[in-house]
Design a protein around this motif. Structure first.
Motif, PDB file in Angstrom:
ATOM      1  N   ARG A   6      13.415   6.351  -5.263  1.00  0.00           N
ATOM      2  CA  ARG A   6      13.501   7.785  -5.516  1.00  0.00           C
ATOM      3  C   ARG A   6      12.660   8.547  -4.499  1.00  0.00           C
ATOM      4  O   ARG A   6      11.707   8.012  -3.926  1.00  0.00           O
ATOM      5  CB  ARG A   6      13.045   8.139  -6.924  1.00  0.00           C
ATOM      6  CG  ARG A   6      11.584   7.863  -7.230  1.00  0.00           C
ATOM      7  CD  ARG A   6      11.213   8.412  -8.602  1.00  0.00           C
ATOM      8  NE  ARG A   6      11.456   9.831  -8.672  1.00  0.00           N
ATOM      9  CZ  ARG A   6      11.566  10.513  -9.812  1.00  0.00           C
ATOM     10  NH1 ARG A   6      11.495   9.884 -10.978  1.00  0.00           N
ATOM     11  NH2 ARG A   6      11.765  11.812  -9.799  1.00  0.00           N
ATOM     12  N   GLN A   7      13.040   9.804  -4.275  1.00  0.00           N
ATOM     13  CA  GLN A   7      12.317  10.666  -3.362  1.00  0.00           C
ATOM     14  C   GLN A   7      11.043  11.202  -4.020  1.00  0.00           C
ATOM     15  O   GLN A   7      10.910  11.197  -5.240  1.00  0.00           O
ATOM     16  CB  GLN A   7      13.198  11.835  -2.918  1.00  0.00           C
ATOM     17  CG  GLN A   7      13.512  12.844  -4.010  1.00  0.00           C
ATOM     18  CD  GLN A   7      14.739  12.495  -4.826  1.00  0.00           C
ATOM     19  OE1 GLN A   7      15.195  11.369  -4.829  1.00  0.00           O
ATOM     20  NE2 GLN A   7      15.281  13.482  -5.526  1.00  0.00           N
ATOM     21  N   ASP A   8      10.125  11.667  -3.190  1.00  0.00           N
ATOM     22  CA  ASP A   8       8.891  12.302  -3.650  1.00  0.00           C
ATOM     23  C   ASP A   8       8.825  13.689  -3.029  1.00  0.00           C
ATOM     24  O   ASP A   8       8.533  13.831  -1.844  1.00  0.00           O
ATOM     25  CB  ASP A   8       7.682  11.458  -3.235  1.00  0.00           C
ATOM     26  CG  ASP A   8       6.358  12.136  -3.569  1.00  0.00           C
ATOM     27  OD1 ASP A   8       6.272  12.754  -4.644  1.00  0.00           O
ATOM     28  OD2 ASP A   8       5.425  12.044  -2.743  1.00  0.00           O
ATOM     29  N   ARG A  10       7.071  17.345  -3.088  1.00  0.00           N
ATOM     30  CA  ARG A  10       5.855  18.013  -3.529  1.00  0.00           C
ATOM     31  C   ARG A  10       5.899  19.492  -3.171  1.00  0.00           C
ATOM     32  O   ARG A  10       6.800  19.950  -2.464  1.00  0.00           O
ATOM     33  CB  ARG A  10       4.638  17.336  -2.895  1.00  0.00           C
ATOM     34  CG  ARG A  10       4.561  15.852  -3.217  1.00  0.00           C
ATOM     35  CD  ARG A  10       3.299  15.223  -2.692  1.00  0.00           C
ATOM     36  NE  ARG A  10       3.325  13.767  -2.879  1.00  0.00           N
ATOM     37  CZ  ARG A  10       2.346  12.948  -2.516  1.00  0.00           C
ATOM     38  NH1 ARG A  10       1.244  13.449  -1.950  1.00  0.00           N
ATOM     39  NH2 ARG A  10       2.458  11.645  -2.718  1.00  0.00           N
ATOM     40  N   GLN A 256       7.480  16.018   5.058  1.00  0.00           N
ATOM     41  CA  GLN A 256       7.406  14.660   4.540  1.00  0.00           C
ATOM     42  C   GLN A 256       6.700  13.706   5.504  1.00  0.00           C
ATOM     43  O   GLN A 256       5.942  12.826   5.086  1.00  0.00           O
ATOM     44  CB  GLN A 256       8.817  14.140   4.270  1.00  0.00           C
ATOM     45  CG  GLN A 256       9.514  14.784   3.078  1.00  0.00           C
ATOM     46  CD  GLN A 256       9.539  13.876   1.871  1.00  0.00           C
ATOM     47  OE1 GLN A 256       9.929  12.718   1.975  1.00  0.00           O
ATOM     48  NE2 GLN A 256       9.135  14.404   0.728  1.00  0.00           N
ATOM     49  N   ARG A 259       3.120  12.512   5.337  1.00  0.00           N
ATOM     50  CA  ARG A 259       2.702  11.506   4.363  1.00  0.00           C
ATOM     51  C   ARG A 259       3.301  10.128   4.657  1.00  0.00           C
ATOM     52  O   ARG A 259       3.214   9.227   3.821  1.00  0.00           O
ATOM     53  CB  ARG A 259       3.110  11.948   2.946  1.00  0.00           C
ATOM     54  CG  ARG A 259       2.566  13.311   2.556  1.00  0.00           C
ATOM     55  CD  ARG A 259       2.717  13.597   1.075  1.00  0.00           C
ATOM     56  NE  ARG A 259       4.080  13.676   0.609  1.00  0.00           N
ATOM     57  CZ  ARG A 259       4.852  14.774   0.672  1.00  0.00           C
ATOM     58  NH1 ARG A 259       4.386  15.885   1.220  1.00  0.00           N
ATOM     59  NH2 ARG A 259       6.081  14.756   0.194  1.00  0.00           N
ATOM     60  N   TYR A 263       2.987   6.706   2.403  1.00  0.00           N
ATOM     61  CA  TYR A 263       4.143   6.131   1.717  1.00  0.00           C
ATOM     62  C   TYR A 263       4.287   4.642   2.042  1.00  0.00           C
ATOM     63  O   TYR A 263       4.523   3.817   1.157  1.00  0.00           O
ATOM     64  CB  TYR A 263       5.418   6.862   2.133  1.00  0.00           C
ATOM     65  CG  TYR A 263       5.619   8.222   1.517  1.00  0.00           C
ATOM     66  CD1 TYR A 263       5.099   8.553   0.277  1.00  0.00           C
ATOM     67  CD2 TYR A 263       6.383   9.196   2.177  1.00  0.00           C
ATOM     68  CE1 TYR A 263       5.309   9.805  -0.278  1.00  0.00           C
ATOM     69  CE2 TYR A 263       6.594  10.443   1.617  1.00  0.00           C
ATOM     70  CZ  TYR A 263       6.052  10.746   0.398  1.00  0.00           C
ATOM     71  OH  TYR A 263       6.276  11.987  -0.162  1.00  0.00           O
ATOM     72  N   TYR A 362       9.245   2.230  -5.029  1.00  0.00           N
ATOM     73  CA  TYR A 362       9.155   3.524  -4.355  1.00  0.00           C
ATOM     74  C   TYR A 362       7.691   3.939  -4.340  1.00  0.00           C
ATOM     75  O   TYR A 362       6.874   3.430  -5.136  1.00  0.00           O
ATOM     76  CB  TYR A 362      10.034   4.588  -5.022  1.00  0.00           C
ATOM     77  CG  TYR A 362       9.962   4.638  -6.532  1.00  0.00           C
ATOM     78  CD1 TYR A 362       9.083   5.498  -7.183  1.00  0.00           C
ATOM     79  CD2 TYR A 362      10.776   3.822  -7.307  1.00  0.00           C
ATOM     80  CE1 TYR A 362       9.027   5.543  -8.569  1.00  0.00           C
ATOM     81  CE2 TYR A 362      10.730   3.860  -8.686  1.00  0.00           C
ATOM     82  CZ  TYR A 362       9.847   4.719  -9.315  1.00  0.00           C
ATOM     83  OH  TYR A 362       9.790   4.752 -10.688  1.00  0.00           O
ATOM     84  N   THR A 364       5.804   6.389  -5.234  1.00  0.00           N
ATOM     85  CA  THR A 364       5.109   6.973  -6.370  1.00  0.00           C
ATOM     86  C   THR A 364       5.214   6.121  -7.632  1.00  0.00           C
ATOM     87  O   THR A 364       4.797   6.547  -8.707  1.00  0.00           O
ATOM     88  CB  THR A 364       5.664   8.380  -6.669  1.00  0.00           C
ATOM     89  OG1 THR A 364       7.081   8.291  -6.899  1.00  0.00           O
ATOM     90  CG2 THR A 364       5.393   9.322  -5.505  1.00  0.00           C
ATOM     91  N   THR A 366       4.213   3.648 -10.447  1.00  0.00           N
ATOM     92  CA  THR A 366       2.911   3.294 -10.994  1.00  0.00           C
ATOM     93  C   THR A 366       2.847   1.798 -11.285  1.00  0.00           C
ATOM     94  O   THR A 366       3.882   1.133 -11.421  1.00  0.00           O
ATOM     95  CB  THR A 366       2.636   4.064 -12.290  1.00  0.00           C
ATOM     96  OG1 THR A 366       3.567   3.636 -13.298  1.00  0.00           O
ATOM     97  CG2 THR A 366       2.777   5.577 -12.076  1.00  0.00           C
TER      98      THR A 366
END
Length: 382
Positions: A6-8, A10, A256, A259, A263, A362, A364, A366
């Motif tokens: 998935r994309q992140d 912000r 993007q 980062r 990533y 991905y 982000t 957890t």
């Protein structure tokens, strides 16, 4: 559902896009070249040419290298179909080199054998397209050493690998290739929604790709066939396409890429953790090529028991784990079967397909989500 990727997005990304939307330019303006310059610097390449997709970039790259009707192009069977289709777009014949079972990339040993056979048959490829599957660079030094004596041109399909490294150089430096291609699809390392980029150290190739992405039209007097009629003047000097990236896409990508290192670091940390958590299960983990650092776009496991692949896949999906399959071998697609390819042509790729699935990874993600993925895999394999 925990997706496979998935994309992140912000607030800084939203702000960058809104700034462009409020500006004078939303298609062609100053942000596209800024994004190109940023990616060229990060990748160590002299030139970068942004386009509306990696597929477009692949197409333009092979045209710029002179691939055409009756020529031959080789790529790998484990990739998205665009890696092969770019050759078909220009009327070339396409063939495949089997994969290394550990890295899923083009196998140098298989390439050496196929080159010897092609030389004996009197028909060598004009262009070869190794793919950096899952984000790990193919063995580009070995590949380049094998094909360069024949004058074969090289396009690295690094759609999965922006931010990766090979032999202490960033993927995209083109140390072992003529052109490298990146993708910015939402599940890739960084995103522009849709988008791609071609990188090269050859100024003439870069200029040709810039021309081809914009209808073959130029305003450069040095590229025109006659004198300009005035400041409004342009000429179409060859057949091109509308493959340009917009300012909106470039603004997102420019934000993007700030980062990118974070990533790739996060993806590697998660991949290393998967290596530990899955080590004792009846499956094979991704192999790591020495002297590479993968961008880890994908984390692919392969079940020991191929007969259970569908059962395990469907069980995981039913339990909220968004596994996927990357990829069905290109030579087994109906279009390529109609060209004469068949089961058994590339055994390593077909064995990979019978056992493989991509599990969620991905930047982000957890550790709690990763623990849930591992727990569900354990349950599905019991």
């Amino acid at each position: 559902m925990i997706p496979y990727g998935r994309q992140d997005i912000r607030q800084q990304d939203l702000d960058a896009v809104i700034e462009v939307l409020k500006s004078d330019f939303i298609t062609q303006g100053p942000v596209v070249p800024q994004f190109e310059a940023a990616l060229a610097e990060k990748s160590g390449a002299a030139h970068a040419v942004a386009m509306n997709s990696a597929t477009s970039a692949l197409h333009v790259a092979v045209v710029a290298l002179g691939l055409g009707q009756g020529d031959l192009m080789w790529t790998t069977p484990i990739t998205f179909v665009a890696s092969a289709n770019c050759g078909r777009y220009v009327g070339a014949d396409v063939d495949f080199v089997d994969i290394d079972p550990e890295t899923f990339n083009m196998c140098p040993r298989a390439l050496a054998t196929k080159l010897a056979q092609a030389e004996a048959a009197g028909r060598l490829p004009k262009v070869i397209v190794p793919v950096h599957m899952c984000g790990q660079s193919a063995a580009m030094c070995e590949i380049a050493e094998l094909v360069r004596p024949y004058g074969i041109r090289i396009v690295e399909d690094a759609s999965h690998a922006v931010g990766g490294r090979y032999r202490d150089q960033p993927v995209g430096s083109c140390q072992y290739s003529d052109i490298t291609i990146f993708s910015f699809h939402p599940v890739k390392i960084i995103t522009t929604a849709e988008g791609g980029m071609a990188l090269t150290n050859d100024a003439e190739l870069a200029a040709r790709m810039e021309l081809l992405r914009s209808h073959g039209i130029t305003r450069d007097p040095t590229r025109m066939t006659q004198d300009s009629d005035g400041p409004w003047y342009y000429q179409q000097v060859e057949l091109g396409w509308n493959y340009r990236m917009t300012e909106i896409q470039a603004a997102l990508g420019l934000s993007q890429q700030l980062r990118l290192a974070d990533y790739v670091e996060a993806r590697n940390a998660l991949a290393n953790r998967y290596d530990r958590l899955l080590a004792d299960l009846p499956l094979d983990l991704p192999g790591r090529l020495e002297a590479t650092r993968s961008a880890f776009h994908l984390y692919v496991i392969r079940l020991h028991d191929a007969s259970r692949r569908r059962e395990v896949f469907e069980t995981l999906r039913a339990n909220g784990i968004g596994v996927n399959l990357h990829y069905i071998p290109v030579h087994l697609q109906p279009y390529y079967r109609d060209l004469g390819f068949a089961e058994g042509d590339f055994p390593a790729a077909e064995d990979y397909y019978s056992r493989a699935m991509s599990i969620p990874l991905y930047a982000t993600m957890t550790e709690a989500q990763q623990d849930e993925v591992v727990a569900r895999i354990l349950e599905a394999l019991q």
